[in-house]
Motif scaffolding. Structure first.
Motif, mmCIF file in Angstrom:
data_model
loop_
_atom_site.group_PDB
_atom_site.id
_atom_site.type_symbol
_atom_site.label_atom_id
_atom_site.label_comp_id
_atom_site.label_asym_id
_atom_site.label_seq_id
_atom_site.Cartn_x
_atom_site.Cartn_y
_atom_site.Cartn_z
ATOM 1 N N SER A 115 91.053 30.296 71.039
ATOM 2 C CA SER A 115 90.148 30.927 71.646
ATOM 3 C C SER A 115 89.420 29.829 72.730
ATOM 4 C CB SER A 115 88.854 31.275 71.009
ATOM 5 O OG SER A 115 88.258 30.006 70.528
ATOM 6 N N ILE A 116 88.951 30.247 73.873
ATOM 7 C CA ILE A 116 88.214 29.419 74.852
ATOM 8 C C ILE A 116 86.774 29.418 74.613
ATOM 9 C CG2 ILE A 116 87.938 29.171 77.313
ATOM 10 C CD1 ILE A 116 91.090 28.585 76.368
ATOM 11 N N GLN A 117 86.190 28.184 74.634
ATOM 12 C CA GLN A 117 84.704 28.172 74.305
ATOM 13 C C GLN A 117 83.941 27.451 75.313
ATOM 14 O OE1 GLN A 117 84.304 27.004 70.189
ATOM 15 N NE2 GLN A 117 85.510 28.809 69.440
ATOM 16 N N PRO A 118 83.313 28.100 76.008
ATOM 17 C CA PRO A 118 82.696 27.329 77.307
ATOM 18 C C PRO A 118 81.043 27.254 76.796
ATOM 19 C CG PRO A 118 82.966 29.626 77.900
ATOM 20 C CD PRO A 118 83.568 29.296 76.591
ATOM 21 N N SER A 130 78.098 20.922 81.315
ATOM 22 C CA SER A 130 79.117 22.116 81.006
ATOM 23 C C SER A 130 80.468 21.552 80.618
ATOM 24 C CB SER A 130 79.190 22.672 82.366
ATOM 25 O OG SER A 130 79.818 23.880 82.412
ATOM 26 N N LEU A 131 80.858 22.299 79.461
ATOM 27 C CA LEU A 131 82.214 21.899 79.000
ATOM 28 C C LEU A 131 82.741 23.370 78.558
ATOM 29 C CD1 LEU A 131 84.198 19.728 77.516
ATOM 30 C CD2 LEU A 131 82.457 20.179 75.512
ATOM 31 N N THR A 132 84.221 23.225 78.703
ATOM 32 C CA THR A 132 84.946 24.396 78.162
ATOM 33 C C THR A 132 86.192 23.817 77.583
ATOM 34 O OG1 THR A 132 84.451 25.709 80.026
ATOM 35 C CG2 THR A 132 86.210 26.488 78.771
ATOM 36 N N VAL A 157 93.984 17.530 80.327
ATOM 37 C CA VAL A 157 93.857 16.414 81.059
ATOM 38 C C VAL A 157 94.655 16.483 82.076
ATOM 39 C CG1 VAL A 157 94.262 13.673 80.820
ATOM 40 C CG2 VAL A 157 93.377 14.797 79.043
ATOM 41 N N ASP A 158 94.047 15.942 83.608
ATOM 42 C CA ASP A 158 94.552 15.644 84.891
ATOM 43 C C ASP A 158 95.579 14.611 84.809
ATOM 44 O OD1 ASP A 158 95.525 15.334 87.294
ATOM 45 O OD2 ASP A 158 93.673 15.807 88.239
ATOM 46 N N LEU A 159 96.966 14.786 84.680
ATOM 47 C CA LEU A 159 97.864 13.504 84.662
ATOM 48 C C LEU A 159 97.614 12.607 85.704
ATOM 49 C CD1 LEU A 159 100.653 15.042 82.662
ATOM 50 C CD2 LEU A 159 98.945 13.829 81.553
ATOM 51 N N ALA A 160 97.392 12.964 86.864
ATOM 52 C CA ALA A 160 97.118 12.142 88.020
ATOM 53 C C ALA A 160 96.158 11.240 87.674
ATOM 54 C CB ALA A 160 97.463 13.120 89.344
ATOM 55 N N THR A 161 94.939 11.770 87.296
ATOM 56 C CA THR A 161 93.981 11.026 87.319
ATOM 57 C C THR A 161 93.384 10.340 85.818
ATOM 58 O OG1 THR A 161 92.301 12.654 86.801
ATOM 59 C CG2 THR A 161 92.770 12.205 89.117
ATOM 60 N N GLY A 162 94.172 11.015 85.068
ATOM 61 C CA GLY A 162 93.638 10.529 83.491
ATOM 62 C C GLY A 162 92.379 11.072 83.040
ATOM 63 N N LYS A 163 91.934 12.030 83.941
ATOM 64 C CA LYS A 163 90.598 12.565 83.529
ATOM 65 C C LYS A 163 90.512 14.013 83.029
ATOM 66 C CE LYS A 163 88.096 9.862 86.990
ATOM 67 N NZ LYS A 163 87.192 9.979 88.156
ATOM 68 N N PRO A 164 89.786 14.062 82.050
ATOM 69 C CA PRO A 164 89.461 15.455 81.449
ATOM 70 C C PRO A 164 89.088 16.368 82.596
ATOM 71 C CG PRO A 164 87.818 14.233 80.539
ATOM 72 C CD PRO A 164 88.667 13.265 81.387
ATOM 73 N N ASP A 165 89.976 17.776 82.300
ATOM 74 C CA ASP A 165 89.433 18.930 82.868
ATOM 75 C C ASP A 165 88.204 19.681 82.101
ATOM 76 O OD1 ASP A 165 89.026 21.354 84.427
ATOM 77 O OD2 ASP A 165 91.089 22.050 84.189
ATOM 78 N N ALA A 167 86.160 21.949 82.960
ATOM 79 C CA ALA A 167 85.934 23.261 83.216
ATOM 80 C C ALA A 167 87.225 24.081 82.722
ATOM 81 C CB ALA A 167 86.046 23.573 84.755
ATOM 82 N N SER A 168 88.264 23.497 82.397
ATOM 83 C CA SER A 168 89.392 24.246 81.721
ATOM 84 C C SER A 168 89.624 25.445 82.207
ATOM 85 C CB SER A 168 89.201 24.173 80.359
ATOM 86 O OG SER A 168 90.215 24.533 79.645
#
Length: 170
Positions: A115-118, A130-132, A157-165, A167-168
């Motif tokens: 599932s997706i859980q926002p 805010s987190l999804t 994870v955005d591999l270019a920046t190493g930061k989590p997404d 908003a997913s």
């Protein structure tokens, strides 16, 4: 002719005895797991850790990969502490929590879902966070009740920046 009547009666009896339970088994199991996930969502919104944990297997059997360190939680008590720490970090109200796009597969004794859980929670500073997350759960039927025995919670994870997404979005 008697043999044919006997086999017809045996087939009919078999359908009556087993046909209904086989046909309703997976649908009933799926409904029970949906109810477990609905109780989880309501408990999350209420920040009710005791009710949240009722959906998880007791003891050392439970294994969870969560989005926050440490990398894994082994056992009921360890994961319960993770929930306590989470809600301590976000002591304000839960403005939003949903279990969306829930997909469930069952086979009678084992099941899994994803599932997706926002969520939107309020931190100690009063700011909204805010987190999804993406959640995959493994369930086992214990004494007639579905319980989560394994869980994996993640964010892309955005591999270019190493930061989590956080908003997913697809």
């Amino acid at each position: 002719m008697r043999k044919l009547g006997f086999w017809f009666a045996a087939l009919l009896l078999g359908l009556i005895m087993f046909g209904g339970s086989c046909a309703n088994g997976p649908a009933k199991d799926e409904q029970e797991i949906r109810e477990l996930e609905n109780r989880f969502a309501a408990a999350f919104k209420a920040k009710d850790i005791e009710t949240i944990m009722k959906g998880y297997a007791p003891g050392a059997e439970l294994f969870v990969f969560d989005v926050t360190p440490p990398r894994q939680h082994v056992g009921f008590d360890d994961y319960k502490k993770d929930w306590q720490d989470f809600f301590a970090a976000f002591p304000g109200p839960v403005d939003k929590f949903e279990v969306r796009d829930l997909s469930i597969e069952t086979d009678g004794k084992l099941a899994y879902s994803h599932s997706i859980q926002p969520a939107i929670v309020t931190g100690k500073d009063g700011l909204k966070f805010s987190l999804t997350v993406r959640v995959t759960d493994g369930y086992r039927k214990v004494n007639g009740k579905w319980l989560i025995t394994q869980e994996h919670v993640s964010v892309p994870v955005d591999l270019a920046t190493g930061k989590p997404d956080l908003a997913s979005k697809p």
